[in-house]
Design an enzyme around this catalytic site. Sequence first.
Site, PDB file in Angstrom:
ATOM      1  N   SER A  96      30.223  41.949  36.839  1.00 13.35           N
ATOM      2  CA  SER A  96      31.647  41.825  37.148  1.00 13.35           C
ATOM      3  C   SER A  96      31.890  41.032  38.410  1.00 13.35           C
ATOM      4  CB  SER A  96      32.278  43.209  37.251  1.00 13.35           C
ATOM      5  OG  SER A  96      32.179  43.674  38.569  1.00 13.35           O
ATOM      6  N   LYS A  97      33.014  40.335  38.390  1.00 11.91           N
ATOM      7  CA  LYS A  97      33.377  39.544  39.559  1.00 11.91           C
ATOM      8  C   LYS A  97      33.550  40.484  40.743  1.00 11.91           C
ATOM      9  CE  LYS A  97      37.054  37.067  37.122  1.00 11.91           C
ATOM     10  NZ  LYS A  97      37.958  35.964  37.156  1.00 11.91           N
ATOM     11  N   ARG A  98      34.151  41.640  40.455  1.00 15.91           N
ATOM     12  CA  ARG A  98      34.477  42.538  41.556  1.00 15.91           C
ATOM     13  C   ARG A  98      33.248  42.997  42.311  1.00 15.91           C
ATOM     14  NH1 ARG A  98      38.002  45.612  38.083  1.00 15.91           N
ATOM     15  NH2 ARG A  98      39.343  43.858  37.588  1.00 15.91           N
TER      16      ARG A  98
ATOM     17  N   GLY B 188      30.718  41.261  42.763  1.00 18.25           N
ATOM     18  CA  GLY B 188      30.059  40.091  43.344  1.00 18.25           C
ATOM     19  C   GLY B 188      28.811  39.684  42.580  1.00 18.25           C
TER      20      GLY B 188
ATOM     21  N   THR C 244      41.749  34.013  38.763  1.00 11.72           N
ATOM     22  CA  THR C 244      41.800  35.174  39.649  1.00 11.72           C
ATOM     23  C   THR C 244      40.547  35.313  40.498  1.00 11.72           C
ATOM     24  OG1 THR C 244      40.918  36.475  37.837  1.00 11.72           O
ATOM     25  CG2 THR C 244      43.291  36.502  38.118  1.00 11.72           C
TER      26      THR C 244
END
Length: 477
Positions: A249-251, A253, A11
């Site tokens: 978190s990936k979100r 960045g 994802t």
Amino acid sequence: MIRTRFAPSPTGYMHIGNLRTALYEFLIAKSQGGSFILRIEDTDQERFVEGATDVIYKTLEMSGITHDEGPDIGGDYGPYVQSERKNDYIEYAKQLIEKGEAYYCFCTKERLDSLKTEAGSETITHYDRHCLSLSKEEIEQNLKNGVPFVIRQKIKDGTTTFHDEVYGSITVDNSELEDQILIKADGYPTYNFANVIDDHLMNITHVVRGSEYLSSTPKYNLLYEAFGWDIPTYIHLPAVMKDQHHKLSKRNGDASFQDLVAKGYLPEAIINYIALLGWSPSINQEIFTMDELIKIFDIKGLSKSPAIFDIVKLTWMNGEYIKKMDADKFYEAALPYLKESVKSPVDLKMLAGFIQSRIGTFNDIAEMVDFVDTLPEYSPELYIHKKMKTTLENSLVSLEKAVPFLKEQTEWTNDALYENLVALAKEMEIKNGQILWPIRTALSGKPTSPCGATELCVLLGKDETIRRLEKGIELLS
Ligand code: GLU
């Protein structure tokens, strides 16, 4: 035999927490002579990101985390890919329906939305089991008419208790669990269902994953029980945090493996650092090769408290790895950075030798060597050094002496220059530093430089050395 698996969903990019999970799974298996498997969990078509599987693959490869088996992809093992096994899952769901552990649900989206509205919330509510009471005939009729359906798990009454190697014993009241969807209307299994089926079919003995899955684990265990399968050993890992309150978190960045590599961190150093992010070895040591980690890894060292990702520590560790690199290898790796920053015809290999033990990452190189092409504008204050006992006045005297002296030197090597300048200091009845520090300052124009005065002379060459020393005299006069 121990068998672990890394089961990422493609994802997006691979963040540090995910990579740490993969690493621990790999180490748990390898430290016990077991197998490590890679399984791509891509049944959620809506969240699928093109190219994400390649990123996972590449990251693991660069990290030295290699899986042991998988479908043949031209002489190599590919990962197991769930979307390629789509139809197998439906058969298992049908088995559960026969056992009375799952049921068809034909509820429309509108009906499900209205349940939420009735409950006065957008987020809560469990499915109200409307379709559990459908008669056999109604179900058959719906299936025959092609009414879209999902298959739901029938959660039984009671409580579910399980043991986690990190978090201990956990008990949940089953009334808190929803009759979750196992097969979606598009025929794909949900992540929750495919995960359990595959862990069983692939004989996974130890399930290692983020602690965010702790709350779903009872549902998985009820599935194992329904099938009559053995429940794996669970090892849930606390989150990797950015600071006390925020998860990486990936979100947001936050740093991914790729970002760190692009910033000049070495894959081995990143792996070494993240191994210690939530695990403590039994010995007092911080630098470990992958082989050493395999030898020493023990789940007893896993911590329950969240680990904070500390870029300063990682940078220190990266610097330790750079120091230990073979000089030729370092030169090769540093060359693109050096060429980018230095255009004058100096010996880049020599320069690489000077900087190797002084950088934290390859991206530090630019700042460290920026004085080579252009002497920066600098303040005369730089000549004043308490310990060296240099002042503006005695620095000027030293530089004025050094210029004609250096002009006369025929052997322009570090050893010869050092020896001769030390002799000159003796003759002038001053300390070595009182001549070397002013020369170092005049040649670099910076408070720190990657090497000493005579090394700078050799690097810059005689003409440039004299030119910069004369500039220093001008500044101090
Ligand atoms: N596909 C899940 C994820 O990407 C894996 C969870 C698990 O390891 O069971 O988080």
